[in-house]
Each structure stands twice: as C-alpha cells, then as structure tokens.
Design an enzyme around this catalytic site. Structure first.
Site, PDB file in Angstrom:
ATOM      1  N   THR A 199     -28.897  10.653  44.068  1.00  0.00           N
ATOM      2  CA  THR A 199     -28.197   9.999  43.282  1.00  0.00           C
ATOM      3  C   THR A 199     -27.238   9.489  43.860  1.00  0.00           C
ATOM      4  O   THR A 199     -25.673  10.064  44.967  1.00  0.00           O
ATOM      5  CB  THR A 199     -28.074  10.252  41.749  1.00  0.00           C
ATOM      6  OG1 THR A 199     -27.071  11.763  41.882  1.00  0.00           O
ATOM      7  CG2 THR A 199     -29.484  10.840  41.997  1.00  0.00           C
ATOM      8  N   TYR A 218     -12.346  15.673  33.677  1.00  0.00           N
ATOM      9  CA  TYR A 218     -13.624  16.151  34.968  1.00  0.00           C
ATOM     10  C   TYR A 218     -14.132  17.409  35.504  1.00  0.00           C
ATOM     11  O   TYR A 218     -14.934  18.006  35.259  1.00  0.00           O
ATOM     12  CB  TYR A 218     -12.287  15.578  36.126  1.00  0.00           C
ATOM     13  CG  TYR A 218     -12.869  15.733  37.408  1.00  0.00           C
ATOM     14  CD1 TYR A 218     -13.912  15.178  37.637  1.00  0.00           C
ATOM     15  CD2 TYR A 218     -12.447  16.564  38.670  1.00  0.00           C
ATOM     16  CE1 TYR A 218     -14.635  14.613  39.204  1.00  0.00           C
ATOM     17  CE2 TYR A 218     -13.237  16.899  39.602  1.00  0.00           C
ATOM     18  CZ  TYR A 218     -14.379  15.740  40.177  1.00  0.00           C
ATOM     19  OH  TYR A 218     -14.735  16.159  41.305  1.00  0.00           O
TER      20      TYR A 218
END
Length: 323
Positions: free
Chosen positions: A30, A191
């Site tokens: 991906t 994050y």
C-alpha cells in the site's frame, strides 16, 4: 554467518542479497505513489523477480505511474493495481472485495502496509475518526483482516507494518483517541499514536496467527525526504514536541537517508529468513531494534496494550476478527 546490516544498507543491495526469497512471491504494497518509500520498495524488489506485484493506492493515475516505472525497468514482472482509500472504511471494504474477487490471484505471500500520512492538521475521516489514526491504523487493520484468507494460504505468509521511531511521540490515547474534537490536538502526538498502533498491530498478528505460520514485523525506515513530509515545513514543532517529552531527538540533528536506504528495512522485513525467530519484532536499520540503543517505547511493544488496541479497533471498525 548471516549478513549484518546497518543504516547504510540499501533496498537495491538487500534485493540482491535476498533475491532467492523474493523470486516467485506475490507481494501487495500500500502507498506506492511516485517518490514514496513504497514506490522505491516495489521498484527495488521487482529486480528480484517476484511473481506479481500488487500496487495499492488512492490515486489511479499515480498507481499507473509507478506501474509503468516497474514495467520499464523490469519488463518481465507482472503488476496489478488496486484503488484503496484507507481513510474510509467503506472504501477499504470495497477494495478488499475487489481483491478477493481476483480469481487469478489465489494467494498473497507478503503484505506491506506502507501507506500513511504525517503531522497533518486536525481533520476527521468520513467515519468520524482523527485522520492519522484512521488512515495509518484503522484502514490497514480492516484491510489486512478482510484479505487475510488469501495471505494465510501462502506457504510463508508475512505482514509488514511500516511504523516510525515517531511512535515515541504518543501512546494510544484510550479515552481521547479523537483529541476531544480537536481541542486537545497536537499533530505530532496524533502521528505518534498512529505509529504506536502500527507496531502493536504486528505484535497482535504475531501473537494470534504465529502458531499458524504467519510472520509479522513493524519497522522504522529512517528520516527520508519523501513526499510524506513535504507539507510539514516547520520541523521546529517536532523538536519542541520531543523536548516537552524529554526525548533525546529534541536536541539531535536529523540523520537523513536516501530513498534507497530508506526502503532497505522494508526489504529486510518482507523477506529476510533470519527474522523467522523474531516474530512480532520492531526493526530499524535492517535489524531488530535494540531498546537499549534505539528508540523503542515500551507502550508500543506491550502485549497487553496490543490486545487492548485490537479490541478497541474491532469496536471502531464495527467487526470482530477472532483467530
């Protein structure tokens, strides 16, 4: 003696070393847009003669660019493209359904969950989740589990989750993973949460499916000037986040890698036979990360945290996966 690697290792070099383990494999990756680590990875391993490279990304035009680059440099390698928008659970389910319908692809030997976003401004996914958590973790969790049957029929199934030493910036915020509608949001903390989740996902996969032959690893690729961080601009905000947390990185200079060096640990994680006895490990610089030397936070490697995250994620995606 097995080859010992360090920060100077390259994806092209490891492809040469591990060619026998790459040849004939079906590999799904991906996040393969041009100038990404995913693109560098698939273009490198194409030289090792895999049977098929499945490229998954949001943009069909960018998928086509990477596919053409592979075909030009490695004309004998078969390539298939899959449109996949990881921030939407409906889109993830659609992509998984498409992949499962491919009768000409009965098996996937290696899945590399490489796609991700970094330090973006606060935004909710279509399903109402903070965008970094949604894209980097929830989407990959759902996609992986939905296509797992095609992975588990491989004679040597392996799943790689690309994390970061940025997991140091945030543990899983169990009671506020959405940052109170943005009120408590910090882009680096968010994050960090998503990257911690990537490591814990590999811990869970190894624990739940290792007995059935699955190997799963997570990794830190290094600091690379790809399009992932092209929008960040203000790196001082990262240094300030580290300083608030007391992390050594807040006072250190970045040690930059080339793209070829940045994708090296991808190749190592996906194919190195020396990892067989280290299922669930977190890797850095093409070796198992040493928590006494490298950045490895205990909240990212705890089996208790891993199981807790698995259960929370099942609730969030609305589907249970029991193995």
């Amino acid at each position: 003696m097995p080859q010992i690697y360090n920060a100077t290792a390259t994806a092209s070099g490891l492809t040469s070393d591990l060619a026998a383990h790459i040849k004939g494999k079906v590999v799904l990756t991906t996040g393969v847009s041009p100038k990404s680590l995913g693109a560098t990875f698939v273009q490198a391993i194409a030289q090792g003669q895999p049977a098929l490279l499945i490229l998954a990304a949001r943009s069909p035009s960018k998928l086509e660019q990477t596919a053409k680059a592979i075909e030009a440099a490695s004309p004998g390698v078969k390539v298939k493209s899959l449109e996949l928008a990881l921030d939407s659970l409906a889109a993830v389910r659609k992509a998984a359904e498409t992949l499962l319908s491919w009768t000409d692809v009965p098996v996937i030997d290696v899945l590399v969950n490489n796609a991700g976003i970094m330090a973006v401004e606060y935004k909710l996914s279509p399903d109402g989740f903070e965008s970094q958590f949604a894209t980097n973790h929830l989407g990959h969790f759902l996609f992986t589990n939905l296509i797992l049957n095609k992975i588990m029929v491989s004679s040597s199934p392996r799943i790689v989750n690309v994390s970061s030493d940025g997991h140091r910036l945030g543990h899983i915020r169990w009671d506020d993973y959405n940052f109170d509608g943005g009120k408590t949001y910090n882009k680096w903390t968010a994050y960090g949460q998503s990257k911690t989740a990537n490591i814990l996902f590999s811990v869970s996969l190894a624990s739940k499916l290792g007995k059935r032959g699955l190997l799963s690893y997570s990794l830190h690729p290094g600091v690379i000037g790809t399009n992932l961080g092209s929008h960040v601009g203000d790196w001082d905000s990262l240094r300030n986040a580290d300083r608030r947390l007391g992390n050594k990185e807040g006072w250190a200079d970045f040690k930059w890698k080339t793209d070829d060096q940045g994708a090296a640990t991808h190749v190592f994680a996906a194919f190195a036979p020396t990892l067989n006895d280290h299922n669930g490990a977190y890797l850095e610089n093409s070796h198992v990360a040493d928590p006494f030397v490298e950045t490895v936070k205990p909240w990212a490697t705890s089996p208790v945290e891993a199981e807790r995250l698995w259960k929370l994620t099942e609730e969030l995606v609305g589907q249970e996966f029991q193995y």
